[in-house]
Design an enzyme around this catalytic site. Structure first.
Site, PDB file in Angstrom:
ATOM      1  CB  CYS A   3      -0.948   0.008   1.200  1.00  0.00           C
ATOM      2  SG  CYS A   3      -0.107   0.069   2.796  1.00  0.00           S
ATOM      3  CG  HIS A  55      15.647  -0.961   0.803  1.00  0.00           C
ATOM      4  ND1 HIS A  55      15.107   0.091   1.518  1.00  0.00           N
ATOM      5  CD2 HIS A  55      14.635  -1.452   0.029  1.00  0.00           C
ATOM      6  CE1 HIS A  55      13.836   0.241   1.186  1.00  0.00           C
ATOM      7  NE2 HIS A  55      13.526  -0.688   0.286  1.00  0.00           N
TER       8      HIS A  55
END
Length: 421
Positions: A49, A94
């Site tokens: 999202c 990351h």
């Protein structure tokens, strides 16, 4: 073994209305298209999202064709101006932080671990997961699980769904005696309903609307509520105090026209969807307050400030795990490069030996002596080079090793290296 990269857009870089323009509507189509680009040997797409991130293994350092394909697939013509690319160690760091919940809007939430696993499984199913990417994602999932089991971060987690329910309670002074509608019965919708039930034990009136009516019935039976078909939303919307919209529809569920029927009535609407399912114009209608995922960030940042010690411990754990993994990976690709180098040197040795034997017309015994001599020379010269490389792996990157060894593995002979009669 190629280079690892990630091309990404996420909530830390841009507001969600910008990210939704970069959304890839069909993940399988996107994965196949990007993986077909020359030089790309592995692809994983993580799309949630609040982020679109494409992890790649690539033999080339130019990802312009990947960005171009992403632009065409999403219809976002300004993507190349905004997308950020990280390489090798930064890309892997990351991913590890992402799996640990440290890059989530709701720090420490578990949902991201599930989303990474789903992305991994999809690429594996499509045979688009390279050996190196598989190893990196396997380790990232382990790191994510270990962070949650060895620190308090996961134990004190708060999800976007939980935060939305808490914000609704703050604004309305509680949800008892309120009429609540949840549109969407997927993972986020279920989490919203579960959190409402956990925090409010009495006088709950919840309506659950979903495209698949049977799923709405299932949730209504599990948590206590009324199941609705999507067509029934307009009929019941005027009596609702709070609406949580959690679908993955590619269009607005709460349009301006639909919202206008609530004008003058105090209604709180949470848009927890991506792309957005509530028309931004709805917030202009008197009495309606629309809260998006972007709006929840200030509340989530407030929660994160309470977890600073846990976050620091989790970050230290991730960095240590990354350091250990990179060392193993460095040795793995170094051994692969060295092995290929030694194989090519041996092929060259045999080729030169056979040519020398042919020119000299050596007997079998002399040929054996020359074979032993050439092996000993190679061992003394090349062995020293290889040992030095292995000892200094921590201070030499992959490109440097390949450059050092490239001159030794050239297949074309210069005039000076030819044996002549």
């Amino acid at each position: 073994m190629g280079y690892i990269a990630v091309a990404m857009m996420n909530y830390k870089m841009f507001p969600l209305y910008r990210i939704e323009k970069a959304f890839l509507k069909n993940k399988e189509t996107a994965l196949r298209r990007i993986s077909s680009i020359n030089g790309i040997t592995g692809t994983v797409l993580i799309q949630t999202c609040n982020r679109v991130e494409i992890f790649l293994e690539t033999e080339i350092r130019d990802l312009s064709d990947v960005i171009k394909a992403w632009e065409e697939l999403s219809g976002d013509r300004k993507l190349s101006q905004d997308v950020e690319i990280a390489w090798e160690e930064e890309a892997i760091r990351h991913l590890f932080r992402l799996a640990a919940g440290l890059e989530s809007m709701a720090i420490g939430e578990n949902e991201i671990l599930h989303q990474i696993k789903e992305a991994y499984i999809l690429s594996s199913k499509l045979s688009l997961l390279s050996r190196d990417l598989r190893s990196i994602f396997d380790e990232a999932l382990k790191v994510g699980k270990r962070v949650r089991s060895s620190t308090s971060l996961g134990k004190k987690r708060i999800s976007i769904a939980e935060m939305a329910v808490e914000v609704a309670e703050r604004i309305l002074g509680g949800l008892q005696d309120r009429v609540i509608m949840v549109i969407g019965a997927g993972e986020t919708g279920s989490a919203v309903i579960e959190n409402i039930n956990m925090r409010n034990k009495r006088n709950l009136r919840i309506m659950i609307a979903n495209r698949t009516y049977d799923r709405a019935v299932q949730l209504a039976n599990s948590f206590g509520g009324i199941a609705l078909k999507l067509d029934d939303v307009d009929r019941f919307l005027p009596v609702v105090d709070v609406v949580f919209v959690t679908t993955s529809a590619p269009h607005y569920i709460i349009t301006k026209e639909r919202a206008s029927k609530l004008e003058g009535r105090s209604t709180l609407i949470f848009d927890l969807s991506m792309p957005r399912n509530v028309d931004p114009e709805a917030s202009r209608i008197k009495g309606i307050k629309v809260i998006t995922i972007d709006d929840l960030r200030e509340y989530l940042d407030e929660e994160a400030s309470k977890k600073l010690e846990d976050i620091k411990r989790a970050e230290d754990f991730v960095e240590k795990s990354l350091e250990n993994f990179l060392e193993k990976r460095r040795r793995s690709w170094a051994e692969e490069i060295i092995s290929n180098f030694c194989r090519m040197v041996e092929e060259a040795r045999k080729e030169e030996l056979m040519e020398a034997i042919r020119i000299l017309g050596c007997d079998e015994e002399t040929a054996k002596v020359m074979d032993r001599m050439s092996k000993a020379m190679i061992k003394r010269i090349v062995g020293c080079l290889v040992d030095n490389l292995r000892r200094n792996l921590s201070s030499i990157d992959r490109a440097t090793i390949e450059l050092i060894l490239s001159d030794y593995t050239k297949k074309e002979k210069s005039p000076e290296t030819r044996i002549s009669q």
